[in-house]
Design a protein around this motif. Structure first.
Motif, PDB file in Angstrom:
ATOM      1  N   MET A   1      -0.582  -4.094  -5.403  1.00  0.00           N
ATOM      2  CA  MET A   1      -0.604  -5.513  -5.065  1.00  0.00           C
ATOM      3  C   MET A   1       0.721  -5.925  -4.401  1.00  0.00           C
ATOM      4  N   ASN A   2       0.674  -6.987  -3.650  1.00  0.00           N
ATOM      5  CA  ASN A   2       1.829  -7.454  -2.902  1.00  0.00           C
ATOM      6  C   ASN A   2       2.838  -8.125  -3.823  1.00  0.00           C
ATOM      7  N   SER A   3       4.115  -7.645  -3.785  1.00  0.00           N
ATOM      8  CA  SER A   3       5.141  -8.291  -4.598  1.00  0.00           C
ATOM      9  C   SER A   3       5.566  -9.600  -3.960  1.00  0.00           C
ATOM     10  N   GLY A   4       5.717  -9.605  -2.657  1.00  0.00           N
ATOM     11  CA  GLY A   4       5.912 -10.846  -1.891  1.00  0.00           C
ATOM     12  C   GLY A   4       7.122 -11.660  -2.307  1.00  0.00           C
ATOM     13  N   SER A   5       7.343 -12.766  -1.612  1.00  0.00           N
ATOM     14  CA  SER A   5       8.397 -13.710  -1.977  1.00  0.00           C
ATOM     15  C   SER A   5       7.858 -14.648  -3.034  1.00  0.00           C
ATOM     16  N   VAL A  42      -0.771 -33.248 -15.181  1.00  0.00           N
ATOM     17  CA  VAL A  42       0.599 -33.425 -14.692  1.00  0.00           C
ATOM     18  C   VAL A  42       0.780 -32.560 -13.442  1.00  0.00           C
ATOM     19  N   TYR A  43       1.254 -33.163 -12.351  1.00  0.00           N
ATOM     20  CA  TYR A  43       1.672 -32.406 -11.178  1.00  0.00           C
ATOM     21  C   TYR A  43       3.098 -31.905 -11.427  1.00  0.00           C
ATOM     22  N   PHE A  44       3.382 -30.674 -11.014  1.00  0.00           N
ATOM     23  CA  PHE A  44       4.746 -30.179 -11.178  1.00  0.00           C
ATOM     24  C   PHE A  44       5.073 -29.220 -10.038  1.00  0.00           C
ATOM     25  N   GLU A  45       6.357 -28.977  -9.869  1.00  0.00           N
ATOM     26  CA  GLU A  45       6.826 -28.093  -8.806  1.00  0.00           C
ATOM     27  C   GLU A  45       7.518 -26.882  -9.419  1.00  0.00           C
ATOM     28  N   GLY A  46       7.431 -25.760  -8.702  1.00  0.00           N
ATOM     29  CA  GLY A  46       8.109 -24.567  -9.151  1.00  0.00           C
ATOM     30  C   GLY A  46       7.609 -23.345  -8.410  1.00  0.00           C
ATOM     31  N   PRO A  47       8.323 -22.226  -8.520  1.00  0.00           N
ATOM     32  CA  PRO A  47       7.899 -20.981  -7.870  1.00  0.00           C
ATOM     33  C   PRO A  47       6.723 -20.347  -8.611  1.00  0.00           C
ATOM     34  N   ARG A  48       6.247 -19.222  -8.082  1.00  0.00           N
ATOM     35  CA  ARG A  48       5.107 -18.538  -8.684  1.00  0.00           C
ATOM     36  C   ARG A  48       5.394 -18.162 -10.140  1.00  0.00           C
ATOM     37  N   ASP A  87      -8.811 -19.157   5.923  1.00  0.00           N
ATOM     38  CA  ASP A  87      -8.769 -17.693   5.786  1.00  0.00           C
ATOM     39  C   ASP A  87      -8.761 -17.323   4.291  1.00  0.00           C
ATOM     40  N   TRP A  88      -9.937 -17.019   3.738  1.00  0.00           N
ATOM     41  CA  TRP A  88     -10.063 -16.759   2.301  1.00  0.00           C
ATOM     42  C   TRP A  88      -9.542 -15.383   1.895  1.00  0.00           C
ATOM     43  N   SER A  89      -9.287 -14.509   2.883  1.00  0.00           N
ATOM     44  CA  SER A  89      -8.741 -13.187   2.544  1.00  0.00           C
ATOM     45  C   SER A  89      -7.305 -13.278   2.052  1.00  0.00           C
ATOM     46  N   THR A  90      -6.649 -14.420   2.253  1.00  0.00           N
ATOM     47  CA  THR A  90      -5.294 -14.586   1.707  1.00  0.00           C
ATOM     48  C   THR A  90      -5.312 -14.703   0.187  1.00  0.00           C
ATOM     49  N   LEU A  91      -6.494 -14.983  -0.387  1.00  0.00           N
ATOM     50  CA  LEU A  91      -6.599 -15.132  -1.848  1.00  0.00           C
ATOM     51  C   LEU A  91      -7.303 -13.960  -2.505  1.00  0.00           C
ATOM     52  N   PHE A  92      -8.384 -13.475  -1.914  1.00  0.00           N
ATOM     53  CA  PHE A  92      -9.120 -12.377  -2.534  1.00  0.00           C
ATOM     54  C   PHE A  92      -9.940 -11.640  -1.485  1.00  0.00           C
ATOM     55  N   GLU A 237      -4.056 -12.516 -12.268  1.00  0.00           N
ATOM     56  CA  GLU A 237      -3.807 -11.071 -12.199  1.00  0.00           C
ATOM     57  C   GLU A 237      -4.570 -10.397 -11.064  1.00  0.00           C
ATOM     58  N   ARG A 238      -5.635 -11.013 -10.561  1.00  0.00           N
ATOM     59  CA  ARG A 238      -6.423 -10.389  -9.494  1.00  0.00           C
ATOM     60  C   ARG A 238      -6.271 -11.095  -8.156  1.00  0.00           C
ATOM     61  N   LEU A 239      -5.265 -11.962  -8.073  1.00  0.00           N
ATOM     62  CA  LEU A 239      -4.980 -12.619  -6.799  1.00  0.00           C
ATOM     63  C   LEU A 239      -4.251 -11.658  -5.863  1.00  0.00           C
ATOM     64  N   GLY A 240      -4.402 -11.884  -4.567  1.00  0.00           N
ATOM     65  CA  GLY A 240      -3.776 -11.004  -3.587  1.00  0.00           C
ATOM     66  C   GLY A 240      -2.260 -11.032  -3.639  1.00  0.00           C
ATOM     67  N   ASP A 241      -1.656 -12.126  -4.095  1.00  0.00           N
ATOM     68  CA  ASP A 241      -0.191 -12.210  -4.131  1.00  0.00           C
ATOM     69  C   ASP A 241       0.365 -11.994  -5.544  1.00  0.00           C
ATOM     70  N   PHE A 242      -0.425 -11.395  -6.419  1.00  0.00           N
ATOM     71  CA  PHE A 242       0.023 -11.183  -7.804  1.00  0.00           C
ATOM     72  C   PHE A 242       1.257 -10.279  -7.834  1.00  0.00           C
ATOM     73  N   ASN A 243       2.307 -10.749  -8.517  1.00  0.00           N
ATOM     74  CA  ASN A 243       3.553  -9.995  -8.658  1.00  0.00           C
ATOM     75  C   ASN A 243       3.580  -9.378 -10.046  1.00  0.00           C
TER      76      ASN A 243
END
Length: 727
Positions: A1-5, A42-48, A87-92, A237-243
């Motif tokens: 899986m992609n570790s990504g930013s 609640v809306y909130f902000e933060g990294p992955r 583009d749904w391939s960015t998710l799965f 855990e099964r998302l394309g950008d899962f770190n």
């Protein structure tokens, strides 16, 4: 899986209504950059990594959602077209299954099924166009769960990082009839400042613990156990950008904290419930959470609850989600359960704090205690209240019936010679019985029973109240003279008893036929509590001819209490179930109470609740006792048979006369008695004679004299009683 930013982004945490402020504070503690509260979230902000931590550590959220696209949705076609352009391939991938949770509506999209279908079609068609194959749609356990929220002509599509509601921690194997969701339980504990109490060395007790949700959540907080550690999977855990390395590092830190927390000195956490089956379920849940060394539960009715003494607990939190639905019956019964809870809180936990969660403020007020703070929460769609109490200096209010009785006479004026004579007799009787009343802690007793024929009344004391029953005068008595003497009784009693006229209730007792004693006289519902032995019994002086407690049977009820431990008790013609309460508090394994009157079976339900006794071991049966005995094949160790002298109830095919029918009735009851068991047979028929044939078949001992206390020894014909066993 992609570790990504790991860029910062916008998130949404869904939660039950009423706890948005708590969730906002929790998310900030977990590292959210900023928060904004809205209804049920609640809306909130933060990294992955913030999304990962929220899924693992949030005790309050239902779901953690990451918005990925917002589209115009004036109608289904527009929503479809804009979603199909993403583009749904960015998710799965096409090899992964997905599901859609859709909420909201508009003029053209009027139901969620249609909205979800159009979203699904757009995604499937995109994959067919770009990958030549469609992914599977799987409702129950998809690889990817998408959340679509339609509002004001716009549809927000989010990825559900949770993969299922976060309130499901994974430890609850079984739940009771009205389970409390885990995140709502956590909110209750946080509102009551359980973490602060635990840090100060306080304990946690739930006197009606059910499946132990409050206790387990409290223990997890104290032991620093992440609520998501027990979940089998999370949605991201099964998302394309899962770190995965990042997630494993977060998991490892949580496991280390939990291990250290379990090994630390944790606070005392105890739970109790009257139903052994519920306790067994609670123990399974506690074991599944790995907290059996920390959380202890045992079977104990509310009435027997005492603060543990083996380990000093000068402070703590008593937390409780008492029944407020069908578990112990309708509201009037529950009022007495809540009163019992308030009395236990005041008696056993005078320096503690307490938190009671209820959907009915009237029930909360029935505790008789003052709450210093109240929060509105929602248990699903049901609005509820969390009441917080400081017990120190919190005085229990008096529980008593409403003052004022239109039948009571006003005191004042000179007493006539007759009234003075009657008052003197009342004082004399009270003095004669005083030492017995003090020695035996008698609260309700007969003070006068037509001792002087011209004053033909029965005077009974119920704590600070008096109940006066006027016997119907014979036909030959001058009605004016009878009325004059009754007025003298009304004038004399307030002075002789030292109580206000408003606390004296008057009725006329006529010769009873059929169900006369059960017919309503009033509709006040003025129940109040009196004590007898270890039992607390509800009486009503206004609404019926009788009060709900036959005072002459006091010694028999106390005898049953002494003999009930470990036995199955059957109460036939149970009336309001006073003997059942004594048997239950005496340790009976089970009780079965049979009567034809719904009114009095409901009264028994109130008495059970008032004594903190659950209904699982104490069965109430509405039936004709004669017919029930012929159809029922259960066996009992201890039986009370106290039939009316006569009955021609509409519920019976024929009339009942105790002299005529007692032989058949007794034989049927004895057929249900186990070997070595005891049956008590009692009735109030004047001149009753026991069938001699019964004395040939069974061992029958006349114990009438042994079952009459001093207040009834002047009138020994009040009842007759036998102890009957097999030969």
């Amino acid at each position: 899986m992609n570790s990504g930013s790991d860029p910062a982004g916008q998130w949404f945490a869904a939660c039950p209504r009423g706890i948005e402020g708590l969730l906002s504070a929790e998310l900030l503690t977990l590292g959210a950059g900023s928060t904004r509260e809205t209804v049920a979230g609640v809306y909130f902000e933060g990294p992955r990594a913030m999304g990962y931590r929220a899924c693992l550590w949030s005790r309050l959220a239902n779901r953690i959602l990451r918005p990925v696209i917002t589209v115009d949705a004036a109608d289904g076609d527009q929503m479809y077209a804009q979603l199909k352009a993403f583009d749904w391939s960015t998710l799965f991938t096409r090899r992964q299954s997905f599901a859609i949770d859709f909420s909201g509506e508009s003029r053209s999209i009027r139901n969620t099924q249609y909205g979800a279908q159009r979203c699904k079609d757009a995604i499937v068609d995109w994959f067919v166009d770009h990958a030549g194959e469609r992914p599977d749609v799987e409702r129950r356990s998809p690889d990817i769960r998408l959340n679509v929220r339609l509002s004001k002509g716009r549809a927000v599509v989010s990825v559900d990082y949770s993969g299922g509601s976060l309130h499901q921690r994974g430890y609850r194997q079984k739940a009771g009839a009205a389970p409390l969701k885990e995140n709502l339980a956590a909110a209750i504990l946080l509102r009551a400042d359980w973490p602060g109490m635990a840090a100060r060395g306080g304990g946690l007790i739930d006197p009606m613990c059910g499946s132990a949700t409050l206790l387990v959540e409290g223990a997890m907080m104290s032991a620093d156990i992440a609520p998501g550690l027990g979940r089998r999977r999370v949605g991201f855990e099964r998302l394309g950008d899962f770190n995965e390395p990042q997630w494993q590092a977060i998991l490892a830190d949580a496991r280390g904290r939990a291990e250290r927390g379990r090994a630390s000195q944790l606070p005392e956490i105890r739970g109790y419930d009257a139903d052994p089956r519920v306790v067994s379920r609670a123990q399974e849940n506690i074991a599944a959470a790995g907290l059996e060394k920390t959380v202890r539960v045992s079977c104990k009715p509310l009435a027997e609850l005492k603060k543990p003494t083996h380990r000093p607990m000068p402070r703590g939190l008593l937390v409780c989600n008492p029944p407020y639905g069908e578990r112990l019956g309708e509201k009037r019964s529950l009022m007495f359960l809540y009163r019992q809870l308030g009395e236990v809180m005041a008696r056993e936990f005078p320096d503690w704090d307490a938190a009671i969660f209820t959907s009915d403020l009237e029930l909360g007020k029935a505790t008789g205690l003052r709450s210093h703070k109240r929060y509105r929460l929602f248990n699903g769609a049901l609005e509820a209240q969390l009441l917080l109490f400081h017990m120190q200096g919190n005085t229990l209010s008096e529980a008593k019936p409403a003052a004022g009785d239109p039948g009571a006479a006003q005191a004042g004026g000179e007493l006539s010679d007759g009234a003075r004579m009657f008052a003197n007799r009342i004082r004399k009787n009270r003095k004669r019985l005083a030492s017995w009343v003090r020695r035996e802690h008698i609260e309700c007793y007969r003070l006068y029973d037509a001792d002087m024929p011209e004053y033909a009344v029965a005077v009974d004391l119920y704590g600070e109240w008096a109940h006066v029953a006027e016997y119907q005068a014979p036909k030959g008595v001058d009605p004016d003279a009878a009325e004059r003497r009754m007025n003298e009784v009304r004038m004399a009693l307030p002075e002789a008893l030292g109580i206000s006229p408003e606390r004296i209730v008057y009725k006329q007792r006529q010769r009873q036929r059929g169900t006369t004693q059960y017919e309503k006289q009033d509709s006040r519902q003025d129940f109040f509590s009196v004590s007898e032995g270890s039992a607390r019994l509800l009486v009503n002086l206004h609404d019926y001819l009788d009060t709900g407690l036959f005072l002459d049977h006091r010694p028999l009820r106390l005898r049953i209490a002494e003999q009930a431990r470990g036995k199955d008790f059957l109460n036939l013609f149970c009336y309001t179930g006073a003997a059942t309460i004594h048997a239950a508090l005496g340790g009976a394994r089970s009780t079965t109470s049979v009567d034809m009157s719904n009114t009095y079976l409901e009264w028994l339900r109130k008495n059970l609740a008032h004594n903190g006794l659950g209904e699982s071991q104490h069965q109430r049966v509405r039936a004709n006792c004669m017919q029930w005995l012929s159809e029922h094949n259960g066996e009992y160790d201890l039986i009370l048979l106290d039939p009316p002298s006569f009955s021609n109830s509409k519920s019976m095919d024929s009339s009942f006369d105790v002299q005529r029918d007692h032989s058949q009735l007794l034989r049927s009851a004895m057929a249900r008695l186990r070997e070595g068991g005891v049956l008590y047979f009692s009735n109030n028929r004047r001149g009753f004679k026991l069938d001699p044939a019964l004395e040939e078949e069974f061992a029958c001992e006349d114990i009438t004299a042994k079952t009459l206390d001093p207040d009834f020894q002047r009138n020994r014909r009040i009842h007759c009683c036998w102890q009957i066993t097999g030969r």
